[in-house]
Design an enzyme around this catalytic site. Structure first.
Site, PDB file in Angstrom:
ATOM      1  N   TYR A   1      98.540   2.424  91.840  1.00  0.00           N
ATOM      2  CA  TYR A   1      99.272   3.593  92.337  1.00  0.00           C
ATOM      3  C   TYR A   1     100.613   3.176  92.931  1.00  0.00           C
ATOM      4  O   TYR A   1     101.626   3.864  92.771  1.00  0.00           O
ATOM      5  CB  TYR A   1      98.421   4.328  93.377  1.00  0.00           C
ATOM      6  CG  TYR A   1      99.099   5.528  93.973  1.00  0.00           C
ATOM      7  CD1 TYR A   1      99.283   6.697  93.225  1.00  0.00           C
ATOM      8  CD2 TYR A   1      99.569   5.508  95.282  1.00  0.00           C
ATOM      9  CE1 TYR A   1      99.917   7.796  93.764  1.00  0.00           C
ATOM     10  CE2 TYR A   1     100.203   6.605  95.834  1.00  0.00           C
ATOM     11  CZ  TYR A   1     100.373   7.745  95.072  1.00  0.00           C
ATOM     12  OH  TYR A   1     101.002   8.839  95.608  1.00  0.00           O
ATOM     13  N   GLU A   2     100.629   2.022  93.599  1.00  0.00           N
ATOM     14  CA  GLU A   2     101.863   1.525  94.233  1.00  0.00           C
ATOM     15  C   GLU A   2     102.767   0.779  93.246  1.00  0.00           C
ATOM     16  O   GLU A   2     103.809   0.249  93.648  1.00  0.00           O
ATOM     17  CB  GLU A   2     101.505   0.600  95.407  1.00  0.00           C
ATOM     18  CG  GLU A   2     100.831   1.326  96.559  1.00  0.00           C
ATOM     19  CD  GLU A   2     100.461   0.404  97.722  1.00  0.00           C
ATOM     20  OE1 GLU A   2     100.453   0.872  98.860  1.00  0.00           O
ATOM     21  OE2 GLU A   2     100.160  -0.786  97.481  1.00  0.00           O
TER      22      GLU A   2
ATOM     23  N   GLY B   1      92.652  15.711  97.574  1.00  0.00           N
ATOM     24  CA  GLY B   1      92.748  17.128  97.924  1.00  0.00           C
ATOM     25  C   GLY B   1      91.508  17.677  98.607  1.00  0.00           C
ATOM     26  O   GLY B   1      91.335  18.884  98.738  1.00  0.00           O
TER      27      GLY B   1
ATOM     28  N   TYR C   1     101.472  12.162 106.332  1.00  0.00           N
ATOM     29  CA  TYR C   1     101.466  11.417 107.598  1.00  0.00           C
ATOM     30  C   TYR C   1     102.278  12.148 108.672  1.00  0.00           C
ATOM     31  O   TYR C   1     101.891  12.188 109.839  1.00  0.00           O
ATOM     32  CB  TYR C   1     102.008   9.999 107.382  1.00  0.00           C
ATOM     33  CG  TYR C   1     101.142   9.171 106.447  1.00  0.00           C
ATOM     34  CD1 TYR C   1      99.754   9.300 106.453  1.00  0.00           C
ATOM     35  CD2 TYR C   1     101.698   8.261 105.555  1.00  0.00           C
ATOM     36  CE1 TYR C   1      98.957   8.548 105.599  1.00  0.00           C
ATOM     37  CE2 TYR C   1     100.907   7.499 104.702  1.00  0.00           C
ATOM     38  CZ  TYR C   1      99.542   7.651 104.731  1.00  0.00           C
ATOM     39  OH  TYR C   1      98.760   6.911 103.892  1.00  0.00           O
TER      40      TYR C   1
ATOM     41  N   TYR D   1      93.090   4.500 100.707  1.00  0.00           N
ATOM     42  CA  TYR D   1      93.093   4.878  99.286  1.00  0.00           C
ATOM     43  C   TYR D   1      91.960   5.857  98.995  1.00  0.00           C
ATOM     44  O   TYR D   1      90.829   5.667  99.447  1.00  0.00           O
ATOM     45  CB  TYR D   1      92.898   3.623  98.427  1.00  0.00           C
ATOM     46  CG  TYR D   1      92.839   3.903  96.941  1.00  0.00           C
ATOM     47  CD1 TYR D   1      93.971   4.319  96.241  1.00  0.00           C
ATOM     48  CD2 TYR D   1      91.651   3.747  96.231  1.00  0.00           C
ATOM     49  CE1 TYR D   1      93.920   4.577  94.886  1.00  0.00           C
ATOM     50  CE2 TYR D   1      91.589   3.999  94.865  1.00  0.00           C
ATOM     51  CZ  TYR D   1      92.730   4.414  94.197  1.00  0.00           C
ATOM     52  OH  TYR D   1      92.683   4.670  92.852  1.00  0.00           O
ATOM     53  N   VAL D   2      92.293   6.895  98.235  1.00  0.00           N
ATOM     54  CA  VAL D   2      91.287   7.831  97.738  1.00  0.00           C
ATOM     55  C   VAL D   2      91.432   7.885  96.223  1.00  0.00           C
ATOM     56  O   VAL D   2      92.559   7.999  95.698  1.00  0.00           O
ATOM     57  CB  VAL D   2      91.482   9.236  98.354  1.00  0.00           C
ATOM     58  CG1 VAL D   2      90.484  10.232  97.758  1.00  0.00           C
ATOM     59  CG2 VAL D   2      91.325   9.169  99.874  1.00  0.00           C
TER      60      VAL D   2
ATOM     61  N   GLY E   1      90.415  16.288 101.701  1.00  0.00           N
ATOM     62  CA  GLY E   1      90.424  15.879 103.111  1.00  0.00           C
ATOM     63  C   GLY E   1      89.817  14.509 103.362  1.00  0.00           C
ATOM     64  O   GLY E   1      89.500  14.166 104.500  1.00  0.00           O
TER      65      GLY E   1
ATOM     66  N   ASN F   1     106.955   7.286  98.223  1.00  0.00           N
ATOM     67  CA  ASN F   1     105.662   7.977  98.216  1.00  0.00           C
ATOM     68  C   ASN F   1     105.729   9.242  99.082  1.00  0.00           C
ATOM     69  O   ASN F   1     105.134   9.323 100.167  1.00  0.00           O
ATOM     70  CB  ASN F   1     104.572   7.011  98.692  1.00  0.00           C
ATOM     71  CG  ASN F   1     103.178   7.523  98.375  1.00  0.00           C
ATOM     72  OD1 ASN F   1     103.002   8.673  97.943  1.00  0.00           O
ATOM     73  ND2 ASN F   1     102.180   6.676  98.593  1.00  0.00           N
TER      74      ASN F   1
END
Lengths: 162, 162
Positions: B28-29, B96, B134, B89-90, B98, B127
């Site tokens: 992802y990063e 979406g 955040y 990380y999810v 929580g 990002n």
């Protein structure tokens, strides 16, 4: 390293000195108003049952001239610990003698011995002389990253929200 | 927190899962090429004699959905430990719901219990969705600071210079 300069681990007797260095660094960073640390707090967290960080003291001709405070961080990409340098400070009267470099060199030696492949630290963007020094020894700015901080009321709210 | 979602500490049996999450985050990063961590390395550094970091696993309806890896840092201004969140990380399929917030909330609860007055973490500047999230929970970007890193040949050179 010359005979004039020695780096040694701090002991509990250095707590007043460490607090003076912390305040000296905070003044240099224009952040003195943020320092609420006390000798008792440093004694408990640095030299108590569960030390939270390690401290190196630099002495020039037997006189305390600066310090480095550090702890281990961790890289998930490497699955290895690293070293995080929280504070590096040399008293104004002792600058220009390689004392900061000697403290960093001692940290690099610790990193080498402990299997740490990185030393990380944060620098204020206006501190050009520090940035020039760090670049000169081969450090690189992580310019694509910003540190976020959750503290105070926002942290309490998150902890207590159901 | 709904009954669908549970946060638990990781155990050694989670090492393959943790490595998969680390790789997922790195992709992802756009940093997957930097991941050299192995299961053996994670087992030793997270669940060996000297654990270097702690891991929380989020499960959605009993399925692993994300993780948080963290360790203690230290504030000299406060003379108190803090929490540094190295990875959050999810999995894409579970976003979406929580889950990231629940992991942060668990960390805030740990911070509260352990006398830590801050949680810090680093975010890539592009990002935007993470940064918006955040800021929404009250975190602030430390925009005046840049992290410097000494690693590789420059670190070795410093360690070995006399």
């Amino acid at each position: 390293m010359t005979a004039s300069l020695a780096i040694r681990p701090a002991t509990e007797q250095d707590v007043p000195l460490i607090l003076a260095f912390i305040r000296g660094l905070a003044e240099y960073e224009k952040l003195a108003h943020e320092v609420v640390a006390t000798e008792a707090g440093l004694r408990e967290t640095l030299f108590g049952d569960m030390p939270r960080a390690s401290v190196l003291i630099a002495e020039w001709q037997g006189q305390p001239a600066g310090f480095a405070l550090w702890f281990y961080n961790y890289s998930t990409f490497l699955a290895r610990p690293g070293i995080y340098l929280e504070d590096l400070y040399v008293e104004p009267d002792y600058r220009g003698r390689g004392i900061g470099l000697a403290l960093l060199r001692e940290l690099a030696t610790i990193a080498d011995r402990e299997g740490c492949s990185r030393i990380d630290w944060a620098v204020l963007d206006w501190n050009r002389s520090a940035i020039d020094f760090y670049r000169k020894i081969g450090a690189e700015g992580m310019d694509e990253w910003t540190t976020f901080r959750l503290t105070g009321a926002a942290l309490e709210k998150l902890a207590n929200r159901d």
